[in-house]
Design a protein around this motif. Structure first.
Motif, PDB file in Angstrom:
ATOM      1  N   THR A 119       0.715  -1.175   0.101  1.00 19.02           N
ATOM      2  CA  THR A 119      -0.091   0.075  -0.033  1.00 19.02           C
ATOM      3  C   THR A 119       0.804   1.356   0.086  1.00 19.02           C
ATOM      4  O   THR A 119       1.945   1.167   0.604  1.00 19.02           O
ATOM      5  CB  THR A 119      -0.934   0.073   1.312  1.00 19.02           C
ATOM      6  OG1 THR A 119      -1.631  -1.298   1.280  1.00 19.02           O
ATOM      7  CG2 THR A 119      -2.080   1.248   1.244  1.00 19.02           C
ATOM      8  N   ASP A 120       0.377   2.355  -0.766  1.00 21.80           N
ATOM      9  CA  ASP A 120       0.982   3.594  -0.892  1.00 21.80           C
ATOM     10  C   ASP A 120       0.949   3.990   0.810  1.00 21.80           C
ATOM     11  O   ASP A 120       0.119   4.010   1.644  1.00 21.80           O
ATOM     12  CB  ASP A 120       0.232   4.573  -1.522  1.00 21.80           C
ATOM     13  CG  ASP A 120       0.710   5.965  -1.614  1.00 21.80           C
ATOM     14  OD1 ASP A 120       1.775   5.987  -1.013  1.00 21.80           O
ATOM     15  OD2 ASP A 120       0.228   6.823  -2.408  1.00 21.80           O
ATOM     16  N   PRO A 121       2.310   4.588   1.255  1.00 22.79           N
ATOM     17  CA  PRO A 121       2.331   4.875   2.686  1.00 22.79           C
ATOM     18  C   PRO A 121       1.537   6.182   2.788  1.00 22.79           C
ATOM     19  O   PRO A 121       1.621   6.755   4.046  1.00 22.79           O
ATOM     20  CB  PRO A 121       3.833   5.112   2.886  1.00 22.79           C
ATOM     21  CG  PRO A 121       4.723   5.198   1.465  1.00 22.79           C
ATOM     22  CD  PRO A 121       3.499   4.366   0.584  1.00 22.79           C
ATOM     23  N   VAL A 122       1.080   7.033   1.822  1.00 20.83           N
ATOM     24  CA  VAL A 122       0.558   8.405   1.991  1.00 20.83           C
ATOM     25  C   VAL A 122      -1.064   8.005   2.164  1.00 20.83           C
ATOM     26  O   VAL A 122      -1.758   8.850   2.694  1.00 20.83           O
ATOM     27  CB  VAL A 122       0.665   9.237   0.700  1.00 20.83           C
ATOM     28  CG1 VAL A 122       0.073  10.356   0.877  1.00 20.83           C
ATOM     29  CG2 VAL A 122       2.337   9.345   0.616  1.00 20.83           C
ATOM     30  N   GLU A 123      -1.278   6.992   1.613  1.00 21.96           N
ATOM     31  CA  GLU A 123      -3.019   6.769   1.779  1.00 21.96           C
ATOM     32  C   GLU A 123      -3.509   6.719   3.096  1.00 21.96           C
ATOM     33  O   GLU A 123      -4.726   7.224   3.251  1.00 21.96           O
ATOM     34  CB  GLU A 123      -3.039   5.405   1.455  1.00 21.96           C
ATOM     35  CG  GLU A 123      -4.685   4.850   0.586  1.00 21.96           C
ATOM     36  CD  GLU A 123      -5.261   5.930  -0.210  1.00 21.96           C
ATOM     37  OE1 GLU A 123      -6.214   6.251  -0.426  1.00 21.96           O
ATOM     38  OE2 GLU A 123      -4.057   6.145  -1.116  1.00 21.96           O
ATOM     39  N   ALA A 142      -4.300  17.833  -4.146  1.00 19.15           N
ATOM     40  CA  ALA A 142      -2.952  18.541  -4.250  1.00 19.15           C
ATOM     41  C   ALA A 142      -2.029  18.050  -3.331  1.00 19.15           C
ATOM     42  O   ALA A 142      -0.866  18.107  -3.492  1.00 19.15           O
ATOM     43  CB  ALA A 142      -3.511  19.890  -4.241  1.00 19.15           C
ATOM     44  N   VAL A 143      -2.559  18.080  -2.048  1.00 15.63           N
ATOM     45  CA  VAL A 143      -1.582  17.646  -0.905  1.00 15.63           C
ATOM     46  C   VAL A 143      -1.101  16.221  -1.249  1.00 15.63           C
ATOM     47  O   VAL A 143       0.320  15.912  -0.993  1.00 15.63           O
ATOM     48  CB  VAL A 143      -2.330  17.807   0.485  1.00 15.63           C
ATOM     49  CG1 VAL A 143      -1.627  16.868   1.768  1.00 15.63           C
ATOM     50  CG2 VAL A 143      -2.702  18.958   0.984  1.00 15.63           C
ATOM     51  N   VAL A 144      -1.927  15.349  -1.622  1.00 17.63           N
ATOM     52  CA  VAL A 144      -1.514  14.037  -2.177  1.00 17.63           C
ATOM     53  C   VAL A 144      -0.598  13.837  -3.101  1.00 17.63           C
ATOM     54  O   VAL A 144       0.583  13.172  -3.052  1.00 17.63           O
ATOM     55  CB  VAL A 144      -2.585  13.251  -2.306  1.00 17.63           C
ATOM     56  CG1 VAL A 144      -2.149  11.769  -2.626  1.00 17.63           C
ATOM     57  CG2 VAL A 144      -3.791  12.704  -1.018  1.00 17.63           C
ATOM     58  N   ASP A 145      -0.769  14.579  -4.069  1.00 22.83           N
ATOM     59  CA  ASP A 145       0.078  14.546  -5.193  1.00 22.83           C
ATOM     60  C   ASP A 145       1.275  15.252  -4.695  1.00 22.83           C
ATOM     61  O   ASP A 145       2.670  14.686  -5.161  1.00 22.83           O
ATOM     62  CB  ASP A 145      -0.301  15.495  -6.502  1.00 22.83           C
ATOM     63  CG  ASP A 145      -1.689  14.970  -7.024  1.00 22.83           C
ATOM     64  OD1 ASP A 145      -1.739  13.514  -6.733  1.00 22.83           O
ATOM     65  OD2 ASP A 145      -2.561  15.553  -7.629  1.00 22.83           O
ATOM     66  N   ALA A 146       1.381  16.348  -4.123  1.00 22.98           N
ATOM     67  CA  ALA A 146       2.950  17.077  -3.321  1.00 22.98           C
ATOM     68  C   ALA A 146       3.396  16.048  -2.583  1.00 22.98           C
ATOM     69  O   ALA A 146       4.679  15.979  -2.790  1.00 22.98           O
ATOM     70  CB  ALA A 146       2.377  18.244  -2.739  1.00 22.98           C
ATOM     71  N   LEU A 147       2.722  15.287  -1.685  1.00 17.76           N
ATOM     72  CA  LEU A 147       3.498  14.278  -0.851  1.00 17.76           C
ATOM     73  C   LEU A 147       3.908  13.248  -1.794  1.00 17.76           C
ATOM     74  O   LEU A 147       5.144  12.597  -1.428  1.00 17.76           O
ATOM     75  CB  LEU A 147       2.711  13.773   0.135  1.00 17.76           C
ATOM     76  CG  LEU A 147       2.378  14.725   1.277  1.00 17.76           C
ATOM     77  CD1 LEU A 147       1.240  14.233   2.096  1.00 17.76           C
ATOM     78  CD2 LEU A 147       3.528  15.260   2.128  1.00 17.76           C
ATOM     79  N   ARG A 148       3.294  12.640  -2.522  1.00 16.09           N
ATOM     80  CA  ARG A 148       3.905  11.374  -3.486  1.00 16.09           C
ATOM     81  C   ARG A 148       5.056  11.745  -4.401  1.00 16.09           C
ATOM     82  O   ARG A 148       5.887  11.152  -4.766  1.00 16.09           O
ATOM     83  CB  ARG A 148       2.860  11.485  -4.377  1.00 16.09           C
ATOM     84  CG  ARG A 148       1.732  10.342  -3.519  1.00 16.09           C
ATOM     85  CD  ARG A 148       0.901   9.415  -4.648  1.00 16.09           C
ATOM     86  NE  ARG A 148      -0.055   8.587  -3.601  1.00 16.09           N
ATOM     87  CZ  ARG A 148      -1.355   8.383  -4.081  1.00 16.09           C
ATOM     88  NH1 ARG A 148      -2.030   9.263  -5.231  1.00 16.09           N
ATOM     89  NH2 ARG A 148      -2.108   7.665  -3.223  1.00 16.09           N
ATOM     90  N   SER A 149       5.101  13.087  -4.893  1.00 16.80           N
ATOM     91  CA  SER A 149       6.297  13.624  -5.405  1.00 16.80           C
ATOM     92  C   SER A 149       7.488  13.909  -4.564  1.00 16.80           C
ATOM     93  O   SER A 149       8.507  14.302  -5.109  1.00 16.80           O
ATOM     94  CB  SER A 149       5.778  14.772  -6.330  1.00 16.80           C
ATOM     95  OG  SER A 149       5.469  15.829  -5.698  1.00 16.80           O
ATOM     96  N   GLY A 150       7.227  13.895  -3.216  1.00 13.86           N
ATOM     97  CA  GLY A 150       8.214  14.313  -2.434  1.00 13.86           C
ATOM     98  C   GLY A 150       8.392  15.880  -2.008  1.00 13.86           C
ATOM     99  O   GLY A 150       9.310  16.191  -1.421  1.00 13.86           O
TER     100      GLY A 150
END
Length: 172
Positions: A119-123, A142-150
């Motif tokens: 599982t994605d750790p951000v989920e 937007a928050v999720v995308d920013a976190l996934r991109s680091g």
């Protein structure tokens, strides 16, 4: 018995004589041999001098009481042993059931760990944001995308827009 053994004449009640004759037939021996065997057996108790309370002069009723007391104690021990066996059997069943439950829990935990690894750790954070904040889906995405991109700065800035107490981070 030899011919020179002493002889006695004895009167017996008819019922006793019949019982002796029947016993002699069952034991496959002559009537006189049965009478002698029965008399010898009646003195056999005297041979038990080694056992307390079973010596000479003790009545048969005293010996019977002693034997009944021993039997009662043996019955108590048997009942106790049977009860302990039943208790141990029930405990074994409970332990088997508990080990089955523990095994199932261990398998479930292993399954969760396997799923967590994939599982994605951000989920989990996303779910928390959706439940705890009343923000629109675009902000969450937007928050999720920013976190996934680091890009933590961008994530914090997106959160800062919906949470005024959180300062915006300036990029350096």
């Amino acid at each position: 018995m030899a011919r020179n053994d002493p002889q006695i004449n004895l009167r017996l009640p008819p019922e006793l004589k019949e019982r002796l004759e029947t016993a002699a037939t069952v034991m496959h021996r002559p009537f006189k041999a049965e009478v002698v065997a029965r008399l010898e057996d009646s003195f056999a108790i005297d041979d038990y001098d080694d056992f307390p309370g079973w010596g000479r002069g003790e009545s048969a009723s005293n010996m019977l009481q002693e034997l009944q007391a021993v039997k009662a104690r043996n019955d108590e021990l048997f009942d106790l042993t049977t009860s302990q066996h039943k208790t141990m059997s029930l405990q074994a069943q409970v332990l088997q059931e508990q080990s089955g439950v523990i095994r199932q829990q261990a398998e479930a935990l292993q399954t969760l760990r396997t799923q967590d690894a994939r599982t994605d750790p951000v989920e989990p954070g996303v779910d928390m944001l959706k439940r705890s904040l009343s923000v629109d889906i675009e902000t969450v995405n937007a928050v999720v995308d920013a976190l996934r991109s680091g890009n933590v700065e961008a994530a914090l800035n997106a959160l800062g827009e919906v949470m005024p107490t959180r300062p915006k981070v300036k990029a350096e």
